[in-house]
Design a protein around this motif. Structure first.
Motif, PDB file in Angstrom:
ATOM      1  N   LEU A  52      30.327 -54.921  76.051  1.00  0.00           N
ATOM      2  CA  LEU A  52      30.001 -55.447  77.369  1.00  0.00           C
ATOM      3  C   LEU A  52      28.770 -54.717  77.862  1.00  0.00           C
ATOM      4  CD1 LEU A  52      33.495 -55.665  79.089  1.00  0.00           C
ATOM      5  CD2 LEU A  52      32.049 -57.546  78.335  1.00  0.00           C
ATOM      6  N   PRO A  53      27.851 -55.412  78.519  1.00  0.00           N
ATOM      7  CA  PRO A  53      26.656 -54.736  79.005  1.00  0.00           C
ATOM      8  C   PRO A  53      27.005 -53.695  80.071  1.00  0.00           C
ATOM      9  CG  PRO A  53      26.547 -57.113  79.419  1.00  0.00           C
ATOM     10  CD  PRO A  53      27.867 -56.818  78.810  1.00  0.00           C
ATOM     11  N   GLU A  54      26.348 -52.588  79.999  1.00  0.00           N
ATOM     12  CA  GLU A  54      26.483 -51.532  81.008  1.00  0.00           C
ATOM     13  C   GLU A  54      25.089 -51.307  81.576  1.00  0.00           C
ATOM     14  OE1 GLU A  54      28.342 -48.042  79.370  1.00  0.00           O
ATOM     15  OE2 GLU A  54      29.709 -49.270  78.193  1.00  0.00           O
ATOM     16  N   TYR A  55      24.794 -52.007  82.655  1.00  0.00           N
ATOM     17  CA  TYR A  55      23.447 -51.990  83.204  1.00  0.00           C
ATOM     18  C   TYR A  55      23.228 -50.837  84.169  1.00  0.00           C
ATOM     19  CZ  TYR A  55      22.763 -56.649  81.295  1.00  0.00           C
ATOM     20  OH  TYR A  55      22.636 -57.717  80.446  1.00  0.00           O
ATOM     21  N   LEU A  56      22.063 -50.214  84.035  1.00  0.00           N
ATOM     22  CA  LEU A  56      21.596 -49.181  84.950  1.00  0.00           C
ATOM     23  C   LEU A  56      20.145 -49.495  85.302  1.00  0.00           C
ATOM     24  CD1 LEU A  56      22.864 -45.934  83.165  1.00  0.00           C
ATOM     25  CD2 LEU A  56      23.874 -47.024  85.159  1.00  0.00           C
ATOM     26  N   THR A  57      19.752 -49.146  86.513  1.00  0.00           N
ATOM     27  CA  THR A  57      18.342 -49.249  86.862  1.00  0.00           C
ATOM     28  C   THR A  57      17.584 -48.156  86.107  1.00  0.00           C
ATOM     29  OG1 THR A  57      18.492 -47.726  88.730  1.00  0.00           O
ATOM     30  CG2 THR A  57      18.910 -50.073  89.197  1.00  0.00           C
ATOM     31  N   VAL A  58      16.273 -48.247  86.117  1.00  0.00           N
ATOM     32  CA  VAL A  58      15.459 -47.235  85.437  1.00  0.00           C
ATOM     33  C   VAL A  58      15.754 -45.854  86.030  1.00  0.00           C
ATOM     34  CG1 VAL A  58      13.093 -46.430  85.052  1.00  0.00           C
ATOM     35  CG2 VAL A  58      13.652 -48.854  84.779  1.00  0.00           C
ATOM     36  N   LYS A  59      15.838 -45.772  87.339  1.00  0.00           N
ATOM     37  CA  LYS A  59      16.097 -44.485  87.997  1.00  0.00           C
ATOM     38  C   LYS A  59      17.479 -43.949  87.619  1.00  0.00           C
ATOM     39  CE  LYS A  59      16.351 -42.349  92.543  1.00  0.00           C
ATOM     40  NZ  LYS A  59      16.318 -42.551  93.977  1.00  0.00           N
ATOM     41  N   GLN A  60      18.490 -44.810  87.644  1.00  0.00           N
ATOM     42  CA  GLN A  60      19.845 -44.386  87.289  1.00  0.00           C
ATOM     43  C   GLN A  60      19.909 -43.939  85.831  1.00  0.00           C
ATOM     44  OE1 GLN A  60      21.813 -48.051  88.246  1.00  0.00           O
ATOM     45  NE2 GLN A  60      22.563 -47.283  90.212  1.00  0.00           N
ATOM     46  N   GLY A  90       8.355 -42.597  81.476  1.00  0.00           N
ATOM     47  CA  GLY A  90       8.393 -42.969  80.066  1.00  0.00           C
ATOM     48  C   GLY A  90       9.108 -44.291  79.843  1.00  0.00           C
ATOM     49  N   LEU A  91      10.195 -44.484  80.583  1.00  0.00           N
ATOM     50  CA  LEU A  91      10.934 -45.743  80.492  1.00  0.00           C
ATOM     51  C   LEU A  91      10.081 -46.906  80.987  1.00  0.00           C
ATOM     52  CD1 LEU A  91      14.387 -44.482  81.778  1.00  0.00           C
ATOM     53  CD2 LEU A  91      13.901 -45.318  79.465  1.00  0.00           C
ATOM     54  N   ARG A  92       9.397 -46.697  82.112  1.00  0.00           N
ATOM     55  CA  ARG A  92       8.560 -47.766  82.660  1.00  0.00           C
ATOM     56  C   ARG A  92       7.409 -48.096  81.709  1.00  0.00           C
ATOM     57  NH1 ARG A  92      10.680 -48.602  87.529  1.00  0.00           N
ATOM     58  NH2 ARG A  92      11.463 -46.842  88.693  1.00  0.00           N
ATOM     59  N   SER A  93       6.852 -47.086  81.050  1.00  0.00           N
ATOM     60  CA  SER A  93       5.795 -47.321  80.080  1.00  0.00           C
ATOM     61  C   SER A  93       6.327 -48.143  78.900  1.00  0.00           C
ATOM     62  CB  SER A  93       5.235 -45.990  79.580  1.00  0.00           C
ATOM     63  OG  SER A  93       4.263 -46.199  78.596  1.00  0.00           O
ATOM     64  N   ALA A  94       7.493 -47.778  78.390  1.00  0.00           N
ATOM     65  CA  ALA A  94       8.093 -48.521  77.282  1.00  0.00           C
ATOM     66  C   ALA A  94       8.374 -49.962  77.686  1.00  0.00           C
ATOM     67  CB  ALA A  94       9.381 -47.834  76.831  1.00  0.00           C
ATOM     68  N   ILE A  95       8.851 -50.153  78.912  1.00  0.00           N
ATOM     69  CA  ILE A  95       9.147 -51.505  79.399  1.00  0.00           C
ATOM     70  C   ILE A  95       7.851 -52.299  79.559  1.00  0.00           C
ATOM     71  CG2 ILE A  95      10.023 -52.800  81.383  1.00  0.00           C
ATOM     72  CD1 ILE A  95      12.137 -50.459  81.640  1.00  0.00           C
ATOM     73  N   PHE A  96       6.794 -51.661  80.015  1.00  0.00           N
ATOM     74  CA  PHE A  96       5.517 -52.349  80.167  1.00  0.00           C
ATOM     75  C   PHE A  96       4.978 -52.802  78.812  1.00  0.00           C
ATOM     76  CE2 PHE A  96       0.862 -52.341  80.251  1.00  0.00           C
ATOM     77  CZ  PHE A  96       0.622 -53.237  81.281  1.00  0.00           C
ATOM     78  N   TRP A  97       4.957 -51.895  77.839  1.00  0.00           N
ATOM     79  CA  TRP A  97       4.346 -52.184  76.550  1.00  0.00           C
ATOM     80  C   TRP A  97       5.256 -52.975  75.622  1.00  0.00           C
ATOM     81  CZ3 TRP A  97      -0.662 -51.734  76.032  1.00  0.00           C
ATOM     82  CH2 TRP A  97      -1.357 -50.843  76.866  1.00  0.00           C
ATOM     83  N   LYS A  98       6.546 -52.761  75.694  1.00  0.00           N
ATOM     84  CA  LYS A  98       7.481 -53.397  74.758  1.00  0.00           C
ATOM     85  C   LYS A  98       8.521 -54.261  75.470  1.00  0.00           C
ATOM     86  CE  LYS A  98       6.719 -50.944  70.775  1.00  0.00           C
ATOM     87  NZ  LYS A  98       6.942 -51.237  69.395  1.00  0.00           N
ATOM     88  N   GLY A  99       8.227 -54.695  76.686  1.00  0.00           N
ATOM     89  CA  GLY A  99       9.191 -55.406  77.501  1.00  0.00           C
ATOM     90  C   GLY A  99       9.764 -56.652  76.863  1.00  0.00           C
ATOM     91  N   ASP A 100       8.915 -57.488  76.275  1.00  0.00           N
ATOM     92  CA  ASP A 100       9.412 -58.719  75.657  1.00  0.00           C
ATOM     93  C   ASP A 100      10.330 -58.404  74.481  1.00  0.00           C
ATOM     94  OD1 ASP A 100       8.034 -60.278  77.475  1.00  0.00           O
ATOM     95  OD2 ASP A 100       6.301 -60.572  76.154  1.00  0.00           O
TER      96      ASP A 100
END
Length: 72
Positions: free
Chosen positions: A4-12, A24-34
């Motif tokens: 089951l998905p366990e979702y957290l925000t980037v901050k959490q 670092g998470l935001r950078s990964a999401i920007f570059w590898k988001g798709d």
């Protein structure tokens, strides 16, 4: 059976797993988001990005974020 998905925000996520910084998470999401979205590691709700913790951690363990910006 899938987890089951366990979702957290980037901050959490960054607070729960201090080895990962919010930047670092935001950078990964920007570059590898798709790629992350197709793998089920993140879900987007408008501007909000939610991280599916078990899938994201498996992806990291498998080396899926070894190269984030296309560098060797």
């Amino acid at each position: 059976m899938q987890d089951l998905p366990e979702y957290l925000t980037v901050k959490q996520f960054a607070e729960t797993y201090p080895a990962f910084t919010a930047g670092g998470l935001r950078s990964a999401i920007f570059w590898k988001g798709d790629e992350l979205e197709n793998a089920g590691a993140i879900a987007r709700l408008g501007r909000r990005v939610l991280i599916n913790t078990p899938v994201f951690l498996r992806l990291v363990q498998a080396g899926g974020l070894r190269s984030v910006r296309g560098a060797a």
